[in-house]
Design a protein around this motif. Structure first.
Motif, PDB file in Angstrom:
ATOM      1  N   THR A 231      32.208  -6.710  28.328  1.00 13.23           N
ATOM      2  CA  THR A 231      32.722  -7.365  27.122  1.00 13.23           C
ATOM      3  C   THR A 231      34.210  -7.665  27.285  1.00 13.23           C
TER       4      THR A 231
ATOM      5  N   GLY B   9      33.018  -2.165  20.824  1.00  6.78           N
ATOM      6  CA  GLY B   9      31.994  -2.074  21.860  1.00  6.78           C
ATOM      7  C   GLY B   9      30.933  -1.048  21.490  1.00  6.78           C
TER       8      GLY B   9
ATOM      9  N   HIS C 295      28.816  -2.369  18.680  1.00  5.77           N
ATOM     10  CA  HIS C 295      27.901  -3.383  19.225  1.00  5.77           C
ATOM     11  C   HIS C 295      26.670  -2.709  19.836  1.00  5.77           C
TER      12      HIS C 295
ATOM     13  N   TYR D 151      27.527 -11.950  23.099  1.00  2.00           N
ATOM     14  CA  TYR D 151      26.918 -10.715  23.571  1.00  2.00           C
ATOM     15  C   TYR D 151      25.495 -10.513  23.082  1.00  2.00           C
TER      16      TYR D 151
ATOM     17  N   GLU E 188      30.888  -0.088  26.687  1.00  2.00           N
ATOM     18  CA  GLU E 188      30.340  -1.189  27.480  1.00  2.00           C
ATOM     19  C   GLU E 188      28.814  -1.162  27.454  1.00  2.00           C
TER      20      GLU E 188
END
Ligand code: TPP
Ligand code: SF4
Ligand code: SF4
Ligand code: SF4
Lengths: 488, 97
Positions: free
Chosen positions: A33, A42, A45, A76, B67
């Motif tokens: 990302t 992050g 997400h 994403y 991530e």
């Protein structure tokens, strides 16, 4: 570790499928990302992607991305995506959910986006109990723009716009969005969670999933506020920032569920689906585009008529323009009608811009009208210089004031209101002028004018009067062409 | 080897290209079996790496990692190797754990 050994293991926690395989925002590192190391976005997400996977809703999820560091969320999530204007995600989400009731609509917003510029949108979406899910990432600062104070910035917290720390006296108190929204009747689920330690993270994951699941079950409005680290703007290491969430931020923003009707809320009936596109003209009662009148063959050439109508409120300025535009529509032209009036509801000046064209209209503004209709002297004064040479001024008055005299265009000055008075009612003066205008610019067939008038004037007595007024206006113009007008 | 009892329950994989070295997984791991590499990866980050033993498969490092795919946690299957149709099958079975 040898492959033989690894073969005895299976993936228990891996990259969620709701993410794209490759993030095509940039050429390299397409699996990474754009977030800074340790950024809470992050983590959130991932929780959201995980929830989408677990609920099996990837192919009907529509994510509304905000403005802020998470503006690129659509790069994403491999779901339907809309990126909204700053703060408008709840309004966009409302539209998407109502027009696609089967979709799962998730608004994702930062605290600047949601609690500052978008405070009205979130309040009303929550108050309407929209069956949407809102993920509210509160990092107590405007991060994307470099660290300005946000409504959620803590007292004493430094930002580029509160260099000595936020003070209640100057910037007010931190806004408690979850508590505020929990005062409303409609929301079903509102919880604040944090990313401050393992326990908090596990609870946050649970809450995100619940907020999405509530929508799948049709329960109504759900919001999860996530206290989320922004190591970069906070100028901390990722681990320090995580601790700061737990040790400092949480003191101002206590965690917990502020509303939870998940167990007893009844599933809402889905609102009726939006009407089919082809039914809309019928529902609105406007002429079907397919049924347009063919314009006169002789008038087939280029058309670009620009008209400005100005007067006092009550003189029928807007209706004059509307009949003209409606007739143009009926004749198959492109039209625009732009009313423009002051804040006064009555009296005050009022004017409108009308364009009729064969080609698509670039702007509805009419700055240099081919025809100026001035219903009174102030309007004439205001706009007479804007008419280009060769144009027309139709003035509701006996004589044109000297300052407005022009030799390079056509002027028809008549007491149109009195003419209408003689026909039965002075208020039909606007239609007398329109008659003159139609005669001066022979673009529209009479049938289109009749159709427009029939559509806009429902009272038969007025309709009859307006028809007489139009005819009289045409006569006046024809008479004037025998000498009265000033021809450049 | 078919005796699962001697194996760790979990196994950690860190994608050295995706990890940004934030250290959150290291902080989160209950048995402290994640370390930071000394050397930098291709992009200039120090990255997390599995110490090689002791993972319980709890998955908390996966959840705290910002991530999408830097971390993958695997679990021991309790069955001899080679019995599994696919990784996806395994993931499904474990999702509820
Ligand atoms: C209409 C408009 N006003 C202002 C901006 C500038 N702007 C971009 S992001 C942002 C604030 C973002 O803060 P937040 O919502 O907290 O998100 P974060 O970046 O912290 O995740 C602002 C004010 C903009 N893009 N559009
Ligand atoms: S500036 Fe803060 S919120 Fe934005 S990506 Fe970096 S850590 Fe995340
Ligand atoms: S799964 Fe749990 S035990 Fe294994 S490395 Fe991750 S945090 Fe540590
Ligand atoms: S949490 Fe993820 S990005 Fe951060 S060090 Fe661990 S593996 Fe790397």
């Amino acid at each position: 570790m040898s492959n033989a050994t690894e073969a005895e293991y299976e993936v228990a926690h891996g990259r969620p499928k709701a993410f794209y395989e490759n993030f095509e925002r940039k050429d390299e590192l397409q699996h990474q990302t754009h977030y800074c190391p340790g950024c809470g976005h992050g983590i959130v997400h991932k929780m959201l992607a995980q929830a989408i996977d677990e609920l099996g809703i990837q192919n009907r999820t529509i994510l509304i991305s905000p403005v802020g560091c998470s503006v690129f969320a659509y790069y994403y999530f491999d779901v339907g995506n809309v990126q909204g204007a700053h703060g408008r995600a709840p309004a966009v989400a409302t539209a998407v959910k109502r027009s696609q009731p089967q979709s799962i609509v998730i608004g994702y917003q930062g605290d600047g986006d949601l609690a500052a510029i978008g405070s009205a949108e979130i309040l009303h979406a929550a108050n309407r109990g929209e069956n949407i899910t809102v993920i509210f990432v509160n990092n107590a600062i405007y991060s994307m723009t470099g660290g300005q104070v946000a409504p959620t910035t803590l007292l004493g917290q430094r930002s580029t716009t509160t260099p000595n720390g936020r003070s209640a006296a100057n910037e007010g108190y931190p806004l408690h969005v979850s508590e505020l929204l929990a005062t409303l009747e409609a929301p079903v689920y509102i919880e604040r969670v944090g990313l401050g330690d393992n326990r908090q993270v596990a609870q946050a994951q649970h809450a995100v999933r619940r907020a999405v699941e509530n929508q799948v079950r049709g329960l109504g409005f759900s919001l999860v506020e996530v206290l989320s680290p922004c190591p970069t703007i906070w100028k901390m290491s990722p681990v320090e920032a995580q601790h700061w969430v737990r040790e400092v931020m949480e003191k101002t923003f206590p965690l917990g569920a502020f509303r939870d009707r998940t167990k007893d809320a009844p599933a809402k009936a889905a609102p009726p689906a939006a009407p089919a596109l082809e039914d809309i003209s019928r529902i609105l009662g406007v002429a079907d585009e397919g049924a347009v009148e063919e314009i006169d063959a002789e008038a087939k050439g280029a058309v670009d008529l620009q008209v400005r109508v100005a007067g006092f409120g009550g003189q029928g300025v807007l209706l004059l323009g509307e009949v003209l535009a409606e007739a143009g529509l009926h004749a198959g032209l492109q039209v625009s009608w732009l009313p423009s009036y002051g804040p006064e509801m009555r009296s005050g000046t009022s004017n409108c811009h009308v364009r009729l064209a064969r080609e698509p209209i670039d702007s509805p503004l009419v700055v240099h009208p081919d025809v100026l209709v001035a219903m009174n002297e102030p309007s004439l004064h205001k706009f007479c210089a804007s008419v280009p040479p060769g144009g027309w001024i139709l003035y509701n008055g006996e004589t044109v004031p000297a300052e407005c005299e022009r030799k390079d265009l056509h002027i028809l000055a008549r007491p149109f209101t009195h003419v209408a008075d003689e026909l039965g009612d002075g208020r039909a003066g606007n239609m007398v002028i329109l008659g003159a205008l139609l005669e001066a610019t022979p673009i529209l067939p009479q049938a289109s004018v009749d159709a427009a008038l029939g559509q806009l004037v429902k009272n038969p007595r007025w309709l009859a009067l307006d028809e007489r007024a139009l005819a009289r206006g045409r006569e006046l113009l024809r008479e004037s062409l025998q000498g009265v007008c000033h021809d450049g | 080897m078919t005796d699962a009892g001697k194996r760790d329950r979990g196994l950690l994989r860190v994608d050295q290209d995706e990890c940004k070295g934030c250290g959150l997984c290291i902080e989160a791991c209950p048995p402290h079996v994640i370390q930071m590499m000394e050397r930098l990866n291709h992009y200039g980050y120090r990255t997390a790496v599995y110490a090689g033993a002791g993972c319980t498969g709890c998955g908390i490092c996966f959840m705290v990692c910002p991530e999408p795919g830097a971390i993958t946690v695997l679990r021991l299957t309790n069955r001899p190797a080679g019995r599994f149709d696919s990784e996806a099958e395994g993931a499904k079975r474990c999702a509820g754990n």
